[in-house]
Design an enzyme around this catalytic site. Sequence first.
Site, PDB file in Angstrom:
ATOM      1  N   ARG A  96      46.142  38.692  41.891  1.00  0.00           N
ATOM      2  CA  ARG A  96      44.906  37.913  41.840  1.00  0.00           C
ATOM      3  C   ARG A  96      44.049  38.420  40.695  1.00  0.00           C
ATOM      4  O   ARG A  96      43.765  39.617  40.611  1.00  0.00           O
ATOM      5  CB  ARG A  96      44.110  38.024  43.141  1.00  0.00           C
ATOM      6  CG  ARG A  96      42.950  37.026  43.190  1.00  0.00           C
ATOM      7  CD  ARG A  96      42.123  37.142  44.454  1.00  0.00           C
ATOM      8  NE  ARG A  96      41.450  38.409  44.566  1.00  0.00           N
ATOM      9  CZ  ARG A  96      40.384  38.759  43.849  1.00  0.00           C
ATOM     10  NH1 ARG A  96      39.887  37.945  42.945  1.00  0.00           N
ATOM     11  NH2 ARG A  96      39.835  39.941  44.024  1.00  0.00           N
TER      12      ARG A  96
ATOM     13  N   HIS B 137      33.336  35.832  39.090  1.00  0.00           N
ATOM     14  CA  HIS B 137      32.929  37.150  39.580  1.00  0.00           C
ATOM     15  C   HIS B 137      31.773  37.685  38.726  1.00  0.00           C
ATOM     16  O   HIS B 137      31.974  38.419  37.780  1.00  0.00           O
ATOM     17  CB  HIS B 137      34.116  38.114  39.540  1.00  0.00           C
ATOM     18  CG  HIS B 137      33.799  39.493  40.078  1.00  0.00           C
ATOM     19  ND1 HIS B 137      32.702  39.777  40.857  1.00  0.00           N
ATOM     20  CD2 HIS B 137      34.451  40.674  39.943  1.00  0.00           C
ATOM     21  CE1 HIS B 137      32.697  41.063  41.174  1.00  0.00           C
ATOM     22  NE2 HIS B 137      33.734  41.634  40.631  1.00  0.00           N
TER      23      HIS B 137
ATOM     24  N   GLU C 227      32.475  36.994  46.769  1.00  0.00           N
ATOM     25  CA  GLU C 227      31.418  37.751  47.449  1.00  0.00           C
ATOM     26  C   GLU C 227      29.986  37.240  47.278  1.00  0.00           C
ATOM     27  O   GLU C 227      29.074  38.038  47.112  1.00  0.00           O
ATOM     28  CB  GLU C 227      31.438  39.208  46.965  1.00  0.00           C
ATOM     29  CG  GLU C 227      32.711  39.935  47.235  1.00  0.00           C
ATOM     30  CD  GLU C 227      32.633  41.406  46.796  1.00  0.00           C
ATOM     31  OE1 GLU C 227      31.626  41.813  46.198  1.00  0.00           O
ATOM     32  OE2 GLU C 227      33.580  42.135  47.085  1.00  0.00           O
TER      33      GLU C 227
ATOM     34  N   ASN D 214      36.791  40.239  51.121  1.00  0.00           N
ATOM     35  CA  ASN D 214      36.853  41.557  50.500  1.00  0.00           C
ATOM     36  C   ASN D 214      36.278  42.532  51.514  1.00  0.00           C
ATOM     37  O   ASN D 214      35.093  42.482  51.826  1.00  0.00           O
ATOM     38  CB  ASN D 214      36.011  41.607  49.227  1.00  0.00           C
ATOM     39  CG  ASN D 214      36.633  40.803  48.109  1.00  0.00           C
ATOM     40  OD1 ASN D 214      37.710  40.229  48.274  1.00  0.00           O
ATOM     41  ND2 ASN D 214      35.969  40.753  46.980  1.00  0.00           N
TER      42      ASN D 214
ATOM     43  N   TYR E 200      35.954  46.531  52.818  1.00  0.00           N
ATOM     44  CA  TYR E 200      36.153  47.938  52.481  1.00  0.00           C
ATOM     45  C   TYR E 200      35.783  48.891  53.611  1.00  0.00           C
ATOM     46  O   TYR E 200      36.431  49.890  53.823  1.00  0.00           O
ATOM     47  CB  TYR E 200      35.332  48.325  51.243  1.00  0.00           C
ATOM     48  CG  TYR E 200      35.862  47.710  49.962  1.00  0.00           C
ATOM     49  CD1 TYR E 200      36.771  48.400  49.184  1.00  0.00           C
ATOM     50  CD2 TYR E 200      35.457  46.439  49.557  1.00  0.00           C
ATOM     51  CE1 TYR E 200      37.264  47.852  48.003  1.00  0.00           C
ATOM     52  CE2 TYR E 200      35.959  45.878  48.380  1.00  0.00           C
ATOM     53  CZ  TYR E 200      36.861  46.589  47.608  1.00  0.00           C
ATOM     54  OH  TYR E 200      37.357  46.036  46.460  1.00  0.00           O
TER      55      TYR E 200
ATOM     56  N   GLU F 260      40.581  41.724  48.807  1.00  0.00           N
ATOM     57  CA  GLU F 260      40.330  43.046  48.245  1.00  0.00           C
ATOM     58  C   GLU F 260      40.156  44.021  49.377  1.00  0.00           C
ATOM     59  O   GLU F 260      39.445  43.748  50.345  1.00  0.00           O
ATOM     60  CB  GLU F 260      39.042  43.086  47.418  1.00  0.00           C
ATOM     61  CG  GLU F 260      39.186  42.558  46.029  1.00  0.00           C
ATOM     62  CD  GLU F 260      37.866  42.665  45.264  1.00  0.00           C
ATOM     63  OE1 GLU F 260      37.060  43.573  45.552  1.00  0.00           O
ATOM     64  OE2 GLU F 260      37.657  41.823  44.390  1.00  0.00           O
TER      65      GLU F 260
END
Length: 513
Positions: free
Chosen positions: A103, A147, A193, A334, A336, A406
Amino acid sequence: MERRLLHLLLVYFSAWLLLLQGVSSMQFTRDDFPDGFAFGAATAAYQYEGAAAEDGRSPSIWDTYTHSGRHPEDGTGDVACDGYHKYKEDVKLMSEIGLEAYRFTISWSRLIPSGRGVVNPKGLQFYNGMINELVKAGIQIHVSLYHMDLPKSLQDEYGGWISPKVVDDFTEYADVCFREFGDRVTHWTTVLEPNIMAQGCYDTGILPPNRCSYPFGSNCTVGNSTVEPYLFIHHTLLAHASAVRLYREKYQAAQKGIIGINMYSLWFYPFTYSAEDIGATERAKQFIYGWILHPLVFGDYAETVKKAAGCRLPFFSFHESELVTNAFDFIGLNHYTSVYSSNNNNAVKTPLHDLTADVATLFRVTKNDTPSPEFLPGNRVDPQGLQNALEYIRENYGNLPIYIQENGSGAPDGTLDDVERISYLEKHIAATLKAIRNGANVKGYSMWSFMDLYELFGGYYNWHYGLVAVDFGSAERRRQPRRSARWYSDFLKNNAVIRVEDGFVSPASHAQL
Ligand SMILES: *[C@@H]1O[C@H](CO)[C@@H](O)[C@H](O)[C@H]1NC(C)=O
Ligand SMILES: *[C@@H]1O[C@H](CO)[C@@H](O)[C@H](O)[C@H]1NC(C)=O
Ligand SMILES: CC(=O)N[C@H]1CO[C@H](CO)[C@@H](O)[C@@H]1O
């Protein structure tokens, strides 16, 4: 007698709970994932390509930011990994590792330097070159259109995303991408995001275009933290939906790709078990997930968001509501880490702080209220949070097709022997599999990042996320696969068994921190 029975039951029940939580060791292989599931890795244009002023590319707001001198120690993305010149070598590495999907993002200002109108032939040539190389290598092509890198010209002309004019320009840009590359791209993601960029870009103003207003952010010269984040999200949703409609009407039948939007996903635990903190946690989830998902699934913002923002929240006309409803084939996440939320009645009111400070809590997540470092992606390892997020989405918005786009772990040192990264990835892949087994509709997993990049926070030297290390001190930006690259390769190509030994028990409350 009765009491003893109760006692026994309690003992039995706690043992069972412990068993469920603590001893969750599991093992699995690549083949345990459903048919069609794709494993990959990601990069992003500004962080990877370099060649910032080459072959007709014009500056984006991200270039403006890195050249503003705000963080001189971080450097700029002028050269980055020099991917613009080295992509063939990189695709070869991807192929050696065995990536099933890659990606990347397209730089709008490389493709259409003025933001709208004339297409740059050199830009077309670069992306066609890369895409063709991926096709040859048999790697699925997942492209994201945006982005944080709006062409500077559009920012200057009308203020970028806070103006509704961006909707037509974004749609036209998307049209060029679909038309030129869509025969080979299988997965399109419009915007990355937006739900967290709203905060970074328009509330605290720490990210480009650095808009905020006193007292919410401190170093902005322009902006309005109480209204612009809402405008940004509103126009992002409309631009996204407009691109989706275009794709569906004009391209999808022939090109057979799918299209979605990405969100930042963050799991929240109540800081204490008080009703206030539990309420704050719910509101935080409804903002982080619902700000994007509620309109896309139900055609309007959630009541919580309406209540928090009042008249500052733009509204969808009947026509717009129709446009956004179901405007996605998948949702990209995404993800984390996890944070704690506490209610904070004294928190200043800004959009994300409207969530009640709930999200003051984003930056105030530890027991001593230490600010942001704790929040940096990958710092707190909580795979259970990923599983919770996937299940929360399923329960609240339906069983949407999800791609984890992500997920990864950054390390301040650039060691090649990155055992901690491997452990992080193993646990998160295990959490993904568990969520799938519980019924979540997850279709892919892509780690951040394929190689070390120009990082959003910290530039080249403070955070390394790559499967492949890059020597940014060398003119040729020498690449070197890390141990994690060999581990991923073994998992993908050799169906190696992953064992997650200790299970992952999430901290049930801050008391355990
Ligand atoms: C504002 O800018 C000054 C000077 O660059 C810097 O020292 C300070 O940390 C910045 N404040 C914030 C909140 O970013
Ligand atoms: C932000 O916009 C709102 C609504 O237009 C206005 O009431 C407020 O004064 C503005 N704040 C700043 C700092 O300009
Ligand atoms: C889309 C996005 O914001 N990705 C970011 C996720 O986190 C890494 C690490 O901080 C950034 O480099 C990415 O740009």
